[in-house]
Design a protein around this motif. Sequence first.
Motif, short mmCIF file in Angstrom:
data_model
loop_
_atom_site.label_atom_id
_atom_site.label_comp_id
_atom_site.label_asym_id
_atom_site.label_seq_id
_atom_site.Cartn_x
_atom_site.Cartn_y
_atom_site.Cartn_z
N PHE A 166 0.84 -1.21 0.00
CA PHE A 166 0.00 0.00 0.00
C PHE A 166 0.87 1.25 0.00
CE2 PHE A 166 -2.27 -3.42 2.04
CZ PHE A 166 -3.46 -3.42 1.32
N GLU A 167 0.64 2.11 -0.97
CA GLU A 167 1.39 3.37 -1.07
C GLU A 167 0.40 4.52 -1.03
OE1 GLU A 167 4.53 4.72 -1.02
OE2 GLU A 167 3.33 6.54 -1.21
N GLN A 168 0.65 5.47 -0.13
CA GLN A 168 -0.31 6.57 0.02
C GLN A 168 -0.31 7.55 -1.17
OE1 GLN A 168 0.84 8.40 3.71
NE2 GLN A 168 2.88 8.93 2.97
N ASN A 169 0.83 7.64 -1.86
CA ASN A 169 0.90 8.57 -3.00
C ASN A 169 0.41 7.89 -4.28
OD1 ASN A 169 2.03 10.87 -1.66
ND2 ASN A 169 3.89 9.64 -1.41
N GLU A 170 0.32 8.71 -5.33
CA GLU A 170 -0.15 8.16 -6.63
C GLU A 170 0.94 7.36 -7.32
OE1 GLU A 170 -1.23 11.68 -8.69
OE2 GLU A 170 -2.97 12.03 -7.41
N THR A 171 2.19 7.55 -6.87
CA THR A 171 3.31 6.83 -7.49
C THR A 171 4.13 6.15 -6.40
OG1 THR A 171 4.61 8.86 -7.33
CG2 THR A 171 3.59 8.41 -9.46
N VAL A 172 4.84 5.09 -6.77
CA VAL A 172 5.75 4.47 -5.80
C VAL A 172 7.13 5.15 -5.92
CG1 VAL A 172 4.58 2.22 -5.81
CG2 VAL A 172 6.48 2.64 -7.40
N GLY A 173 8.04 4.76 -5.03
CA GLY A 173 9.40 5.34 -5.08
C GLY A 173 9.70 6.15 -3.83
#
Length: 493
Positions: free
Chosen positions: A31-38
């Motif tokens: 799960f990533e809170q932003n629209e992109t990973v990284g």
Amino acid sequence: MSRKIGVIGGGFGGLSAAIRLAKLGFNVDLFEQNETVGGKANSISLDGFRFDTGPSLLTMPFVLNELFDFVDEEINDYIQLQSLDILCKYFYSDGLTVNAYSDRGKLINEFSTKFGESEKLIEKYLNYSKQIYDLTAELFLFKSFSEISTFLNLSALKTLLQINKLDTFRTMHVANESFFNNKKAIQLFDRYATYNGSNPYLAPATLNIIQHVEYNLGAFIAKKGIYSISLALESIAKNVGVNIYKSSKVEQILHEKKRVDGLVINENVKKYHAIISNSDVNNTYKNLLGDNSSKSAIKYSKLQPSSSAIVFYWGVKGNYDNLEIHNILFSDDYQNEFDEIFTKKSIPSDPTIYIYVSSKFNSEDAPPNSENWFVMINAPFNSGQEWKIEIEKLREIIIRKIERQLGISLRENIVCESILNPLKIESKTSSMYGSLYGISSNNKYAAFLRQRNRSKEYKGLYFCGGSAHPGGGIPLVLLSGKITAELVEKDFK
Ligand SMILES: Cc1cc2nc3c(=O)[nH]c(=O)nc-3n(C[C@H](O)[C@H](O)[C@H](O)COP(=O)(O)OP(=O)(O)OC[C@H]3O[C@@H](n4cnc5c(N)ncnc54)[C@H](O)[C@@H]3O)c2cc1C
């Protein structure tokens, strides 16, 4: 039935753990809170310019290669890593410029000529740095501190018996001063403390290991920017079956009787056998576990965060041939600069300025006859400073300093701008206080104080990323994910 693992966060640490566990047959949700990973390694686009938002230099690329090998992928199909002839160009206020070449012979010759130090001494210094790496890397970087077996073996014993060679009892600065007479040479080597957000006047000389990592093992750029590594990791994660949920903030880690068993995302509950937090350790305790009082929560909240940064992303009209890809414009009083950052917790009055220009190797990053400047200074972690006012003053200081030192007109050539500050770093990535590298290494015990990768407090909970063992920076957080995946595999075999 395959075991279900929930990973909180798609930074390099979380991706590294998720990729390995999926390859090992676990059922992994990330799960990533932003629209992109990284995470910190992201990208922004502005009026035809593209910028890497965070890291700009990759060291220990073999760590990344090993991850691709682990999942039987060919790294060159995804990322083009490139070593540089000039790793960094250093500018001093009296007009001296020094190139740090990747070629060892050229490097030694340049440092010797420009600093008036003997070639033999520079060679000796690089060997000293290598010796620390050879003695410490296996124990401190590649192994879990959660396992007693890490310390009870011949190689660990050998390291511990040679503790005097690890140079733990002097600071980086004192050690560097013991080698060199030239203040500029000392400043250049002291600078490596900033690679993990620390102060060379306090950090143990063991950290002089970093010079070996850069000068002997090499430093690299990615042809399409560091963000291409984030995209590559996302692709190989998907290929091995990691379910990636973007724009999905984990609000809570569910636990009962100190055993974690689920996550709450957008008010939905998902159950897991194990949970890996790639989120900042303090954020995990305080905001995700709701824990302010356990031994671990208290311990980690008391550790000093690493430094933060202020970055100006400037689209600049013109081409500037006197700049390399990576450049440093040093301050005149380095000790005062670190004192301002760590003791006074203020933006340095005469900051050392780092300029990274990726359009010099990737013309797609800027329109014709323009460059994309990533201009960064080390800053204190957030403790309520008046950032807006301070950054306005800083902008003036920086522009004047660059114009003076490079002999160029800059102000009127800045055609677009975005600014990263400690508050934004915290709100974007949940790094508490906007710290770049988790906790600082401003004391000799820091390596042992970081959060271990397996929680002692909560069964089923694991940590990876810059605020956990073995620390911050791209290669270390990738290793952190590796160590964590190995622990999960062992525990759930
Ligand atoms: C300006 C700057 C320059 C740097 N320069 C370099 C460099 O040149 N070389 C280098 O090696 N390193 C550099 N670093 C450090 C490096 O970027 C970091 O050490 C590394 O990227 C951190 O990776 P991570 O996995 O620990 O965490 P992060 O990159 O912080 O990722 C954590 C992720 O978890 C997500 N997350 C957190 N909480 C939640 C939640 N509750 N729910 C869902 N998602 C959540 C965040 O959104 C984030 O995407 C730099 C960093 C910055 C900011």
